[in-house]
Scaffold this active site. Sequence first.
Site, PDB file in Angstrom:
ATOM      1  N   LYS A 106      -1.544   6.181 -23.919  1.00  0.00           N
ATOM      2  CA  LYS A 106      -1.088   6.427 -25.294  1.00  0.00           C
ATOM      3  C   LYS A 106       0.420   6.185 -25.362  1.00  0.00           C
ATOM      4  O   LYS A 106       0.863   5.061 -25.543  1.00  0.00           O
ATOM      5  CB  LYS A 106      -1.448   7.846 -25.748  1.00  0.00           C
ATOM      6  CG  LYS A 106      -2.919   8.042 -26.060  1.00  0.00           C
ATOM      7  CD  LYS A 106      -3.717   8.296 -24.826  1.00  0.00           C
ATOM      8  CE  LYS A 106      -5.079   8.862 -25.088  1.00  0.00           C
ATOM      9  NZ  LYS A 106      -5.866   8.963 -23.852  1.00  0.00           N
ATOM     10  N   ASP A 136       0.053  18.977 -22.159  1.00  0.00           N
ATOM     11  CA  ASP A 136      -0.643  17.709 -22.263  1.00  0.00           C
ATOM     12  C   ASP A 136       0.263  16.856 -23.144  1.00  0.00           C
ATOM     13  O   ASP A 136       0.271  16.975 -24.368  1.00  0.00           O
ATOM     14  CB  ASP A 136      -2.018  17.895 -22.892  1.00  0.00           C
ATOM     15  CG  ASP A 136      -2.743  16.561 -23.063  1.00  0.00           C
ATOM     16  OD1 ASP A 136      -2.084  15.509 -22.978  1.00  0.00           O
ATOM     17  OD2 ASP A 136      -3.956  16.569 -23.296  1.00  0.00           O
ATOM     18  N   ARG A 159     -15.704  12.752 -34.244  1.00  0.00           N
ATOM     19  CA  ARG A 159     -15.004  13.894 -33.634  1.00  0.00           C
ATOM     20  C   ARG A 159     -15.520  15.128 -34.352  1.00  0.00           C
ATOM     21  O   ARG A 159     -14.914  15.637 -35.289  1.00  0.00           O
ATOM     22  CB  ARG A 159     -13.486  13.781 -33.780  1.00  0.00           C
ATOM     23  CG  ARG A 159     -12.858  12.682 -32.943  1.00  0.00           C
ATOM     24  CD  ARG A 159     -12.583  13.036 -31.483  1.00  0.00           C
ATOM     25  NE  ARG A 159     -13.652  12.811 -30.561  1.00  0.00           N
ATOM     26  CZ  ARG A 159     -13.476  12.536 -29.259  1.00  0.00           C
ATOM     27  NH1 ARG A 159     -12.260  12.418 -28.745  1.00  0.00           N
ATOM     28  NH2 ARG A 159     -14.489  12.403 -28.457  1.00  0.00           N
ATOM     29  N   PHE A 195      -9.224  19.625 -25.767  1.00  0.00           N
ATOM     30  CA  PHE A 195      -9.549  18.210 -25.737  1.00  0.00           C
ATOM     31  C   PHE A 195     -10.724  18.045 -24.765  1.00  0.00           C
ATOM     32  O   PHE A 195     -10.819  18.773 -23.782  1.00  0.00           O
ATOM     33  CB  PHE A 195      -8.361  17.319 -25.346  1.00  0.00           C
ATOM     34  CG  PHE A 195      -8.765  15.869 -25.420  1.00  0.00           C
ATOM     35  CD1 PHE A 195      -8.979  15.275 -26.648  1.00  0.00           C
ATOM     36  CD2 PHE A 195      -9.015  15.131 -24.281  1.00  0.00           C
ATOM     37  CE1 PHE A 195      -9.439  13.962 -26.741  1.00  0.00           C
ATOM     38  CE2 PHE A 195      -9.462  13.821 -24.353  1.00  0.00           C
ATOM     39  CZ  PHE A 195      -9.683  13.233 -25.591  1.00  0.00           C
ATOM     40  N   THR A 196     -11.571  17.069 -25.052  1.00  0.00           N
ATOM     41  CA  THR A 196     -12.837  16.930 -24.325  1.00  0.00           C
ATOM     42  C   THR A 196     -12.668  16.907 -22.805  1.00  0.00           C
ATOM     43  O   THR A 196     -13.207  17.764 -22.091  1.00  0.00           O
ATOM     44  CB  THR A 196     -13.567  15.658 -24.795  1.00  0.00           C
ATOM     45  OG1 THR A 196     -12.661  14.555 -24.678  1.00  0.00           O
ATOM     46  CG2 THR A 196     -14.009  15.784 -26.258  1.00  0.00           C
ATOM     47  N   PHE A 254     -20.726  12.630 -26.158  1.00  0.00           N
ATOM     48  CA  PHE A 254     -20.394  11.656 -27.217  1.00  0.00           C
ATOM     49  C   PHE A 254     -20.296  10.224 -26.692  1.00  0.00           C
ATOM     50  O   PHE A 254     -20.541   9.275 -27.409  1.00  0.00           O
ATOM     51  CB  PHE A 254     -19.087  12.058 -27.910  1.00  0.00           C
ATOM     52  CG  PHE A 254     -17.937  12.268 -26.967  1.00  0.00           C
ATOM     53  CD1 PHE A 254     -17.772  13.489 -26.340  1.00  0.00           C
ATOM     54  CD2 PHE A 254     -17.048  11.250 -26.699  1.00  0.00           C
ATOM     55  CE1 PHE A 254     -16.729  13.684 -25.445  1.00  0.00           C
ATOM     56  CE2 PHE A 254     -15.995  11.435 -25.817  1.00  0.00           C
ATOM     57  CZ  PHE A 254     -15.846  12.658 -25.182  1.00  0.00           C
ATOM     58  N   TYR A 262       0.830  -1.208   0.000  1.00  0.00           N
ATOM     59  CA  TYR A 262       0.000   0.000   0.000  1.00  0.00           C
ATOM     60  C   TYR A 262       0.861   1.253   0.000  1.00  0.00           C
ATOM     61  O   TYR A 262       0.529   2.251  -0.633  1.00  0.00           O
ATOM     62  CB  TYR A 262      -0.934  -0.001   1.220  1.00  0.00           C
ATOM     63  CG  TYR A 262      -1.977   1.094   1.147  1.00  0.00           C
ATOM     64  CD1 TYR A 262      -3.158   0.896   0.435  1.00  0.00           C
ATOM     65  CD2 TYR A 262      -1.779   2.325   1.766  1.00  0.00           C
ATOM     66  CE1 TYR A 262      -4.115   1.896   0.338  1.00  0.00           C
ATOM     67  CE2 TYR A 262      -2.725   3.333   1.668  1.00  0.00           C
ATOM     68  CZ  TYR A 262      -3.893   3.118   0.960  1.00  0.00           C
ATOM     69  OH  TYR A 262      -4.830   4.116   0.860  1.00  0.00           O
TER      70      TYR A 262
HETATM   71  N1  F0G Z   1      -5.416  14.515 -23.497  1.00  0.00           N
HETATM   72  C1  F0G Z   1      -5.495  14.049 -24.752  1.00  0.00           C
HETATM   73  C2  F0G Z   1      -4.878  14.809 -25.867  1.00  0.00           C
HETATM   74  C3  F0G Z   1      -6.174  12.835 -24.994  1.00  0.00           C
HETATM   75  O1  F0G Z   1      -6.228  12.381 -26.232  1.00  0.00           O
HETATM   76  C4  F0G Z   1      -6.752  12.145 -23.902  1.00  0.00           C
HETATM   77  C5  F0G Z   1      -7.497  10.909 -24.122  1.00  0.00           C
HETATM   78  C6  F0G Z   1      -6.635  12.676 -22.608  1.00  0.00           C
HETATM   79  C7  F0G Z   1      -5.953  13.867 -22.457  1.00  0.00           C
HETATM   80  C8  F0G Z   1      -7.246  12.017 -21.411  1.00  0.00           C
HETATM   81  O2  F0G Z   1      -6.539  10.880 -21.064  1.00  0.00           O
HETATM   82  O3  F0G Z   1      -8.153   8.994 -21.461  1.00  0.00           O
HETATM   83  O4  F0G Z   1      -6.127   8.711 -20.018  1.00  0.00           O
HETATM   84  O5  F0G Z   1      -8.036  10.050 -19.227  1.00  0.00           O
HETATM   85  N2  F0G Z   1      -7.890  10.558 -25.262  1.00  0.00           N
HETATM   86  C9  F0G Z   1      -8.620   9.341 -25.593  1.00  0.00           C
HETATM   87  C10 F0G Z   1      -8.992   9.364 -27.036  1.00  0.00           C
HETATM   88  C11 F0G Z   1      -9.753   9.027 -24.689  1.00  0.00           C
HETATM   89  O6  F0G Z   1      -9.652   8.403 -27.475  1.00  0.00           O
HETATM   90  O7  F0G Z   1      -8.631  10.288 -27.756  1.00  0.00           O
HETATM   91  P1  F0G Z   1      -7.253   9.589 -20.396  1.00  0.00           P
END
Ligand code: F0G
Length: 456
Positions: A257, A214, A381, A123-124, A447, A71
């Site tokens: 990624k 990022d 997208r 980014f979303t 989405f 832990y």
């Molecule tokens: N920033 C970028 C540019 C991303 O593409 C993503 C995730 C995140 C942050 C968030 O990271 O998913 O580990 O919480 N992109 C995925 C996609 C979900 O399908 O483009 P995460």
Amino acid sequence: MRRMAEPYRIKTVEPLAMTTREEREAAIAKAGYNTFLLPSKLCTIDLLTDSGTSAMSDRQWSAMMIGDEAYAGAVSFDNLQRAVEEVYGFPFVCPTHQGRGAEHLISRILIKPGMHVPGNMYFTTTRAHQEMAGATFHDVIIDEAHDAQAEHPFKGNVDIAKFEALIAEVGAENIAYINVALTVNMAGGQPVSMANIEAVREVCDRHNIIMWSDATRLAENAYFIQERESGYADMSCADIVKKQLSYFDGLTMSGKKDCLVNIGGFLAMRDESILVKARELVVIYEGMPTYGGLAGRDLEAMAVGLREAVDDHYLAHRIGQVRYLGEMLQEAGVPIVEPIGGHAVFIDAAKFLPHVPQEQFPAQALAAALFVESGVRSMERGIISAGRDAEGNHRRPKLELVRLTIPRRVYTDRHMEVVADAVIELYRTRESITGLRYVYEPPTLRFFTSRFEPLG
Ligand code: F0G
């Protein structure tokens, strides 16, 4: 030209689902025409995302066996910290369960309600966390990024004039930080140049603004710098990664990624006072500061994966495979975002389906049709991903795209040929694709779970 093969051989295989058109038609209707809601076992080639879908190496799987599941005080944290310091050059790291966990923490740490956060396109999840912390997001990417066909070697670049205009408008003291994504996902996986990173740093230094990254696809960004920016052809991607990051105060990472793992993320930084705040928050939202919601084995796999991802041969094939798919589509006249980006080929759905207006969700309809045609799963997208503004109106992004996202080390170039054949066939019969209307719309990040039905 000599052909390049996958720079790995396959040790374990996972059979692919083979389905009939009738099965796929029933499945997409049941999923409300949203590819996020399809069972993966019906997706013959799954190009929904490159996130968490990588194939791990034998070395990563072996590292998982030595994961320390204590832990507190686990050695797996030390191994991750050492890798982050050696490969990325940051002394402090705070693990999180994935990228958005890190986005949540840094947004809470650096943003006070009413502040502003510029970024090179949204980014979303990133913007959602910034807004939830009380900030207003400002897109300061160059104009070319919003034009699917504009040619620019570094279409992810920050527009320095837009950034400076924002500083003049709201005051540097009201800018929580600038967030620079390497590469820019929503623009089509487009890279940022080293010269642009240096120029942003210069502005930040002059105005005392924190420069955050990022860094989700930072290795892919480095490959484009090596390929396209003068002076970097002879520098390894590993060295370019380190140089890129040397200008930043810190980063959020989605390990799913460019750390080649199925789950994991972290914050890394130079300022120990930010680390202290991150540790205060991470215990509430994620877990102890040494594991941040991950198992010890996940930290080990991430430490190995982040080293593997900066390898020149790996990256040449990775980017080359995405480009191979994109070029097959280009040759057949299918409209795609150009230049072809790092992690995905983005189909220009507005051009593909000119008879479907944006409020009938052309990209969503095209993604559904591609699944029915071929069992290839892709992602919208466009207007659905962009969501609604504070007044409740649809945000209308200039880019209305379908993303064919290539998981890392998972598919062969032959799979890319099968995908290209399916998209090209659909392009020939595009007039038969109709728009969609909403059946269910969730309040945030719509989405993921929206449901639709076909019009007409
Ligand atoms: N920033 C970028 C540019 C991303 O593409 C993503 C995730 C995140 C942050 C968030 O990271 O998913 O580990 O919480 N992109 C995925 C996609 C979900 O399908 O483009 P995460």
